[in-house]
Write an enzyme that holds these catalytic residues in place. Structure first.
Site, mmCIF file in Angstrom:
data_model
loop_
_atom_site.group_PDB
_atom_site.id
_atom_site.type_symbol
_atom_site.label_atom_id
_atom_site.label_comp_id
_atom_site.label_asym_id
_atom_site.label_seq_id
_atom_site.Cartn_x
_atom_site.Cartn_y
_atom_site.Cartn_z
ATOM 1 N N THR A 294 0.867 -1.172 0.000
ATOM 2 C CA THR A 294 0.000 0.000 0.000
ATOM 3 C C THR A 294 0.907 1.227 0.000
ATOM 4 O O THR A 294 1.636 1.473 0.963
ATOM 5 C CB THR A 294 -0.924 0.017 1.224
ATOM 6 O OG1 THR A 294 -1.807 -1.104 1.146
ATOM 7 C CG2 THR A 294 -1.750 1.292 1.264
ATOM 8 N N LYS B 248 -7.360 1.527 -3.357
ATOM 9 C CA LYS B 248 -7.077 1.158 -1.960
ATOM 10 C C LYS B 248 -7.311 2.351 -1.041
ATOM 11 O O LYS B 248 -7.776 2.199 0.097
ATOM 12 C CB LYS B 248 -5.633 0.663 -1.843
ATOM 13 C CG LYS B 248 -5.212 0.289 -0.409
ATOM 14 C CD LYS B 248 -6.017 -0.877 0.142
ATOM 15 C CE LYS B 248 -5.632 -1.198 1.597
ATOM 16 N NZ LYS B 248 -4.332 -1.855 1.712
ATOM 17 N N LYS C 98 -0.297 5.427 8.365
ATOM 18 C CA LYS C 98 0.478 5.545 7.129
ATOM 19 C C LYS C 98 -0.461 5.624 5.925
ATOM 20 O O LYS C 98 -0.316 6.488 5.049
ATOM 21 C CB LYS C 98 1.412 4.337 6.972
ATOM 22 C CG LYS C 98 2.312 4.393 5.731
ATOM 23 C CD LYS C 98 2.732 3.015 5.248
ATOM 24 C CE LYS C 98 1.652 2.381 4.395
ATOM 25 N NZ LYS C 98 2.089 1.168 3.673
#
Length: 291
Positions: free
Chosen positions: A98, A173, A241
């Site tokens: 990711t 995502k 994050k």
């Protein structure tokens, strides 16, 4: 001929994902920054641990990566001893990290100079999904390469789709993480209210989970949230994050994400409480602390 796949990055996700490939009869080579992890993987699964990325990618049909962040991707892909310089021309490169959409676009451009199609393919489903081969995979890249890679990724996927060109997987995502952030905060507030109202919280969940309030988070996390158990699942540090990536991209595309920005700060409070490695459902602990 046997398909050869290289897997770079054997964390809680990559370790079982590479294992699914090996168990499916694919010839798998692995590399990890800590060599001992790669050697342990080779004991657990039929495959080879390699001492360098260059060794691992030599002659590979597919190269998968699952590392930490953008800076790690630059290192493993663009270094002279990395993937692009040492994988064969025509190898399909698939990144399950990711990360930002910009790094996906950058790596796709760099790989194209050596005729290596690049697919950004972040996953959703967490450690449990990786272990069970039930991940949802959101892909960005050339359609022809995706169609070749799809049967390989199917070994650890429940669902996968091509969302568009390079970067589209990462942007999808981001949509996933934005939705989750709001859902977890809403569920936390609902359960906290039920506690404060002195209701039987488990009974409340049993009733409302049969109606419009139902969600994956409610079905899979409400019980542990009620019990105050958070030593599992997707860590708060990782979520922060990811939300940082979402907020950065939102500024670029001029999208307004006020709830996401607020929940990101709530997760910062959880970190300050010592919950850096708690599951993301630990947002409820913040409400319990400040009540």
């Amino acid at each position: 001929m046997t398909t050869t796949a290289t897997f770079i990055g054997l964390g809680v996700m990559g370790y079982p994902m590479a294992g699914h490939l090996a168990n499916a009869g694919i010839s798998v080579r692995v590399w990890n920054r800590s060599q001992g992890k790669a050697e342990q993987w080779a004991k657990d699964y039929p495959g080879k641990a390699c001492a360098s990325i260059a060794e691992a990618v030599k002659g590979a049909d597919f190269v998968m990566t699952c590392v930490g962040a953008d800076k790690d991707l630059v290192e493993v892909y663009e270094d002279d001893s990395g993937i692009i310089a040492n994988a064969p021309e025509g190898a399909i490169l698939i990144d399950h990290t990711t990360a930002s959409a910009s790094i996906a676009e950058r790596l796709a451009s760099a790989a194209a100079t050596r005729n290596q199609p690049f697919i950004d393919a972040p996953v959703s489903g967490g450690q449990q999904g990786a272990e069970n081969g039930q991940l949802t995979i959101m892909c960005g890249g050339p359609e022809a390469a995706y169609e070749k890679a799809r049967p390989v990724m199917d070994h650890y996927a429940r669902a996968l789709n091509l969302m568009g060109p390079a970067g589209s997987g990462q942007k999808t995502k981001m949509v996933n993480q934005i939705a989750i952030a709001g859902l977890v905060q809403g569920l936390s507030e609902a359960l906290h209210f039920a506690e404060q109202a002195e209701l039987d919280v488990s009974k409340v969940v049993d009733v409302i989970s049969k109606g419009a309030a139902q969600s994956w988070q409610m079905e899979n996390r409400s019980g542990t949230m009620i019990a105050g158990e958070f030593e599992h699942g997707f860590a708060v540090d990782w979520m922060r994050k990811d939300l940082g990536i979402c907020l950065d991209e939102a500024r670029k595309v001029k999208a307004s994400l006020p709830v996401t920005a607020l929940v990101d700060q709530f997760y910062a409070d959880v970190q300050e409480m010592g919950g850096q490695r708690w599951d993301t459902s630990s947002l409820i602990q913040r409400l319990r602390k400040f009540r």
